[in-house]
Scaffold this motif. Structure first.
Motif, PDB file in Angstrom:
ATOM      1  N   ARG A  35       2.564 -10.682 -73.256  1.00 22.06           N
ATOM      2  CA  ARG A  35       3.230 -11.175 -74.466  1.00 22.06           C
ATOM      3  C   ARG A  35       4.659 -10.647 -74.552  1.00 22.06           C
ATOM      4  N   TYR A  36       4.854  -9.387 -74.177  1.00 25.90           N
ATOM      5  CA  TYR A  36       6.201  -8.807 -74.204  1.00 25.90           C
ATOM      6  C   TYR A  36       7.116  -9.546 -73.232  1.00 25.90           C
ATOM      7  N   LYS A  37       6.604  -9.820 -72.049  1.00 26.34           N
ATOM      8  CA  LYS A  37       7.407 -10.527 -71.047  1.00 26.34           C
ATOM      9  C   LYS A  37       7.814 -11.904 -71.551  1.00 26.34           C
ATOM     10  N   VAL A  38       6.866 -12.617 -72.159  1.00 26.13           N
ATOM     11  CA  VAL A  38       7.132 -13.989 -72.587  1.00 26.13           C
ATOM     12  C   VAL A  38       7.937 -14.023 -73.885  1.00 26.13           C
ATOM     13  N   PHE A  39       7.510 -13.249 -74.878  1.00 29.18           N
ATOM     14  CA  PHE A  39       8.126 -13.344 -76.202  1.00 29.18           C
ATOM     15  C   PHE A  39       9.436 -12.556 -76.325  1.00 29.18           C
ATOM     16  N   ILE A  40       9.533 -11.437 -75.640  1.00 28.12           N
ATOM     17  CA  ILE A  40      10.703 -10.574 -75.811  1.00 28.12           C
ATOM     18  C   ILE A  40      11.699 -10.761 -74.664  1.00 28.12           C
ATOM     19  N   GLU A  41      11.237 -10.572 -73.425  1.00 34.60           N
ATOM     20  CA  GLU A  41      12.149 -10.629 -72.291  1.00 34.60           C
ATOM     21  C   GLU A  41      12.615 -12.053 -71.991  1.00 34.60           C
ATOM     22  N   THR A  42      11.675 -12.992 -71.854  1.00 34.89           N
ATOM     23  CA  THR A  42      12.047 -14.354 -71.485  1.00 34.89           C
ATOM     24  C   THR A  42      12.887 -15.015 -72.567  1.00 34.89           C
ATOM     25  N   MET A  43      12.561 -14.739 -73.838  1.00 36.57           N
ATOM     26  CA  MET A  43      13.306 -15.334 -74.941  1.00 36.57           C
ATOM     27  C   MET A  43      14.567 -14.550 -75.289  1.00 36.57           C
ATOM     28  N   GLY A  44      14.766 -13.396 -74.641  1.00 42.23           N
ATOM     29  CA  GLY A  44      15.971 -12.623 -74.864  1.00 42.23           C
ATOM     30  C   GLY A  44      16.071 -11.990 -76.238  1.00 42.23           C
ATOM     31  N   SER A 154       5.522 -22.298 -83.122  1.00 44.74           N
ATOM     32  CA  SER A 154       6.938 -21.993 -83.267  1.00 44.74           C
ATOM     33  C   SER A 154       7.817 -23.004 -82.546  1.00 44.74           C
ATOM     34  N   ILE A 155       8.979 -23.258 -83.149  1.00 38.39           N
ATOM     35  CA  ILE A 155      10.003 -24.103 -82.549  1.00 38.39           C
ATOM     36  C   ILE A 155      11.277 -23.277 -82.473  1.00 38.39           C
ATOM     37  N   SER A 156      11.823 -23.130 -81.290  1.00 41.43           N
ATOM     38  CA  SER A 156      13.006 -22.312 -81.085  1.00 41.43           C
ATOM     39  C   SER A 156      14.199 -22.835 -81.885  1.00 41.43           C
ATOM     40  N   LEU A 157      15.012 -21.893 -82.357  1.00 38.63           N
ATOM     41  CA  LEU A 157      16.240 -22.241 -83.069  1.00 38.63           C
ATOM     42  C   LEU A 157      17.466 -21.998 -82.197  1.00 38.63           C
ATOM     43  N   ALA A 158      17.252 -21.938 -80.881  1.00 43.49           N
ATOM     44  CA  ALA A 158      18.356 -21.624 -79.973  1.00 43.49           C
ATOM     45  C   ALA A 158      19.484 -22.648 -80.039  1.00 43.49           C
ATOM     46  N   ASP A 159      19.171 -23.883 -80.436  1.00 35.02           N
ATOM     47  CA  ASP A 159      20.209 -24.926 -80.519  1.00 35.02           C
ATOM     48  C   ASP A 159      20.823 -25.015 -81.914  1.00 35.02           C
ATOM     49  N   GLY A 160      20.549 -24.025 -82.744  1.00 34.74           N
ATOM     50  CA  GLY A 160      21.050 -24.055 -84.113  1.00 34.74           C
ATOM     51  C   GLY A 160      20.076 -24.661 -85.096  1.00 34.74           C
ATOM     52  N   GLY A 161      18.895 -25.040 -84.623  1.00 40.35           N
ATOM     53  CA  GLY A 161      17.856 -25.565 -85.500  1.00 40.35           C
ATOM     54  C   GLY A 161      17.747 -27.071 -85.536  1.00 40.35           C
ATOM     55  N   PRO A 224      13.071 -15.023 -88.706  1.00 40.95           N
ATOM     56  CA  PRO A 224      14.331 -14.528 -88.141  1.00 40.95           C
ATOM     57  C   PRO A 224      14.134 -13.556 -86.981  1.00 40.95           C
ATOM     58  N   ASP A 225      12.988 -12.860 -86.932  1.00 41.91           N
ATOM     59  CA  ASP A 225      12.749 -11.910 -85.844  1.00 41.91           C
ATOM     60  C   ASP A 225      12.620 -12.629 -84.507  1.00 41.91           C
ATOM     61  N   PHE A 226      11.843 -13.729 -84.505  1.00 38.64           N
ATOM     62  CA  PHE A 226      11.628 -14.481 -83.276  1.00 38.64           C
ATOM     63  C   PHE A 226      12.555 -15.692 -83.159  1.00 38.64           C
ATOM     64  N   GLU A 227      13.495 -15.816 -84.097  1.00 34.91           N
ATOM     65  CA  GLU A 227      14.482 -16.892 -84.067  1.00 34.91           C
ATOM     66  C   GLU A 227      13.805 -18.247 -83.895  1.00 34.91           C
ATOM     67  N   SER A 228      12.876 -18.519 -84.812  1.00 34.41           N
ATOM     68  CA  SER A 228      12.109 -19.757 -84.719  1.00 34.41           C
ATOM     69  C   SER A 228      11.815 -20.326 -86.095  1.00 34.41           C
ATOM     70  N   ALA A 229      11.522 -21.627 -86.105  1.00 30.81           N
ATOM     71  CA  ALA A 229      10.952 -22.281 -87.277  1.00 30.81           C
ATOM     72  C   ALA A 229       9.470 -22.439 -86.986  1.00 30.81           C
ATOM     73  N   ASP A 230       8.626 -21.964 -87.904  1.00 28.19           N
ATOM     74  CA  ASP A 230       7.187 -21.938 -87.663  1.00 28.19           C
ATOM     75  C   ASP A 230       6.462 -22.920 -88.573  1.00 28.19           C
ATOM     76  N   LEU A 231       5.557 -23.665 -87.988  1.00 24.30           N
ATOM     77  CA  LEU A 231       4.716 -24.605 -88.732  1.00 24.30           C
ATOM     78  C   LEU A 231       3.313 -24.041 -88.824  1.00 24.30           C
TER      79      LEU A 231
END
Length: 252
Positions: A35-44, A154-161, A224-231
């Motif tokens: 989980r750390y590799k995927v959620f923290i490292e891969t997502m930066g 979760s949906i990433s907000l990397a593109d500004g949402g 805001p911690d995972f920089e995502s919009a969650d459904l």
């Protein structure tokens, strides 16, 4: 820990994969490392970095953890965290309540399994791992005699949402839950103030939920911690499409 799910194995062109339930402290640490590799490292997400290289929280000790392992390398390559209704009752809450007011679901809490922290190693995202995880999830729900699967996607907000807006508006039009199952985010994602991307890119896990008959239970929360919009999603087992039921092994 509860009695482990009966181990299942499948072969792919490049690996032999096995499904089981974590039953030792070391297996839980393997899950937390993935989980750390995927959620923290891969997502930066450097703000969430830790010295021990583990993604862990207070819910882990109360949950069961599905594991998919590559039996050739013994590496854990997929995991899903499951909180039974009985354990949620004893704990007094579920993880999703960190983000949503779930009070409208009080009358069905005893029939809900909460699933979360689903992740797959980047080298194993061809479909076989998620199929094994869903197979284990279906068996777990039968064992717990629960009628609903709940959890956040979760949906990433990397593109500004903008993609999150497009995904939510497109899915809400077809997959919104009946009003009696609606929930409210504690910190709403301001989707109405952003322009939607022209073509929504639905994350694979969320797409799988939708194809399997899940409902979106309200507007997205902002994490805001995972920089995502969650459904928040709720899936009645009765809604499983027959072709997915065959895959997941839940035909009655």
């Amino acid at each position: 820990m509860q009695q482990p799910i009966l181990q299942t194995e499948i072969r792919t062109s490049s690996a032999k994969l096995s499904l089981s339930m974590a039953s030792t402290a070391e297996e839980l640490r393997e899950v937390q490392r993935l989980r750390y590799k995927v959620f923290i490292e891969t997502m930066g997400l450097t703000a969430l970095a830790s010295e021990d290289g583990l993604d862990s929280d207070e819910f882990d000790e109360h949950c069961d953890h599905l594991i998919v392992r590559d039996t050739n390398t013994l590496r854990v390559v997929g995991t899903y965290r499951l909180l039974s209704a009985a354990r949620a009752h004893k704990l007094g809450r579920v993880y999703s309540e960190n983000e949503f007011d779930l009070s409208r679901l009080n009358n069905v809490r005893s029939r809900i399994v909460e699933a979360g922290r689903a992740c797959i190693h980047p080298d194993y995202r061809g479909g076989s791992v998620i199929m094994l995880l869903w197979s284990g999830l279906a068996e777990y729900m039968r064992r717990e005699r629960c009628d609903f699967l709940a959890g956040c996607a979760s949906i990433s907000l990397a593109d500004g949402g903008h993609n999150a807006v497009a995904v939510y508006t497109s899915l809400a039009a077809k997959h919104m839950a009946p009003v009696e199952y609606r929930v409210t985010p504690h910190l709403p994602f301001p989707y109405s103030k952003l322009e939607a991307a022209q073509s929504p890119q639905i994350p694979p896990l969320l797409k799988g939920y939708m194809r399997s008959g899940a409902w979106i239970c309200g507007e997205p929360a902002w994490d805001p911690d995972f920089e995502s919009a969650d459904l928040f999603l709720l899936m009645p087992l009765a809604n499983l499409d027959s072709r997915y039921a065959r895959h997941y092994g839940v035909e009655g």
